[in-house]
Design a protein around this motif. Structure first.
Motif, short mmCIF file in Angstrom:
data_model
loop_
_atom_site.label_atom_id
_atom_site.label_comp_id
_atom_site.label_asym_id
_atom_site.label_seq_id
_atom_site.Cartn_x
_atom_site.Cartn_y
_atom_site.Cartn_z
N ASP A 191 0.96 -1.14 -0.16
CA ASP A 191 -0.38 0.42 0.03
C ASP A 191 0.58 1.42 0.44
O ASP A 191 1.83 1.58 -0.14
CB ASP A 191 -1.26 -0.08 1.65
N THR A 193 1.48 5.02 2.24
CA THR A 193 1.38 5.61 3.11
C THR A 193 1.89 7.34 3.53
O THR A 193 2.21 7.31 2.70
CB THR A 193 1.69 4.79 4.46
N SER A 197 -1.92 11.31 6.58
CA SER A 197 -2.38 9.67 7.48
C SER A 197 -2.62 9.44 8.35
O SER A 197 -2.10 10.10 9.73
CB SER A 197 -3.04 7.92 6.45
N ASP A 199 -2.84 6.45 10.07
CA ASP A 199 -2.37 5.52 11.04
C ASP A 199 -1.07 6.23 10.02
O ASP A 199 0.61 5.37 10.50
CB ASP A 199 -2.99 4.49 9.64
N ASN A 200 0.03 7.22 9.69
CA ASN A 200 1.34 6.72 9.69
C ASN A 200 2.43 7.24 10.76
O ASN A 200 2.59 8.40 11.23
CB ASN A 200 1.35 8.40 9.06
N TYR A 231 3.30 -3.42 9.16
CA TYR A 231 3.66 -2.46 8.29
C TYR A 231 5.31 -2.66 7.88
O TYR A 231 5.79 -1.56 9.02
CB TYR A 231 2.75 -1.05 8.51
N ARG A 233 8.35 0.08 6.13
CA ARG A 233 8.65 0.71 5.20
C ARG A 233 8.87 0.07 3.93
O ARG A 233 10.51 -1.25 3.89
CB ARG A 233 9.41 2.02 5.52
#
Length: 254
Positions: A191, A193, A197, A199-200, A231, A233
């Protein structure tokens, strides 16, 4: 002029590192293994390992072994799906083995009285309550590289919430709780980011690709001991895949 035996051995292992046969974080043969494999003295075997380390290809960790350092130009971390040994070693020890300084920031650590369920690869996995939830950010050299949410069965692993979060939970399942692991189900998706966001958690300043790894650790009796969504990077990680891995449930030694 004939090269000393320890140089021949060390150069052979370095070539395996360069070719990718040994990946960053992998353990290279121990002194005893070199003695058996090459039929050399312990002095020669020790000098071979010291030569590899002195040339910057590996690092010895006292009491654990000698591990391949991460020498990739961009310092990408390579993670292998389907590798039981990589899963068993755990995130914290893997970073140390590659030459990074790990750090964890726990955002949430709580006991959920009810169970939790998720779908991975079209199959539902359920953990009955109570469940330990750990949400933490994982650092390598002061940079956040992984946002991890893990759920662990407290029925199968009582008091595991009292253990530090940087441990290898997989290793604890096997050694402390004597669980026979039957399957590790993993799926990988991707996805983007964005900085704005909610969720960041990576403190990103620009849109960045992330890998999303969903996994379930299943015991021999079909009970799920762990569910995880992490998640990674995308600019820091590369993923490899082991085809048809053979799993042997033995008590590991780091």
């Amino acid at each position: 002029m004939t090269k000393p035996k320890f140089i021949v051995i060390s150069e052979g292992i370095i070539e395996k590192i360069k070719s990718g046969e040994y990946q960053p974080g992998d353990q290279i043969p121990s002194e005893n293994e070199l003695i058996k494999q090459y039929r050399v003295s312990n002095t020669t075997a020790r000098k071979s390992l010291l030569d590899i380390e002195s040339k910057g290809w590996a690092k010895r960790i006292k009491g654990k072994g000698t591990f391949v350092l991460n020498r990739t130009p961009d310092h990408h971390l390579v993670r292998t799906l389907g590798s039981i040994m990589a899963t068993r070693r755990g995130f914290h020890d893997s970073l140390i083995a590659e030459g990074f300084r790990p750090k964890d920031l726990v955002l949430e650590k709580a006991i959920l009285p009810d169970g939790i369920s998720t779908e991975i690869g079209g199959k539902h996995f359920i953990i009955d309550g109570p469940v330990l939830k750990i949400h933490q950010l994982r650092y390598a050299d002061e940079e956040i590289i992984k946002d991890e949410i893990k759920y662990v069965s407290l029925k199968l692993c009582p008091n595991i919430h009292k253990k530090p979060t940087e441990i290898s939970y997989f290793k604890a399942y096997e050694t402390t709780y004597r669980l026979k692991i039957e399957e590790v189900k993993q799926t990988l998706s991707a996805d983007i980011t964005h900085p704005e966001s909610k969720d960041n958690n990576f403190d990103l300043k620009q849109a960045t690709p992330v890998f999303i790894l969903d996994s379930a650790v299943v015991c021999a009796n079909g009970k799920v001991v762990e569910l995880e969504r992490s998640y990674y990077r995308g600019d820091k990680y590369k993923f490899a895949i082991v085809a048809n891995p053979e799993y042997h449930n033995t008590d590991p030694e780091s």
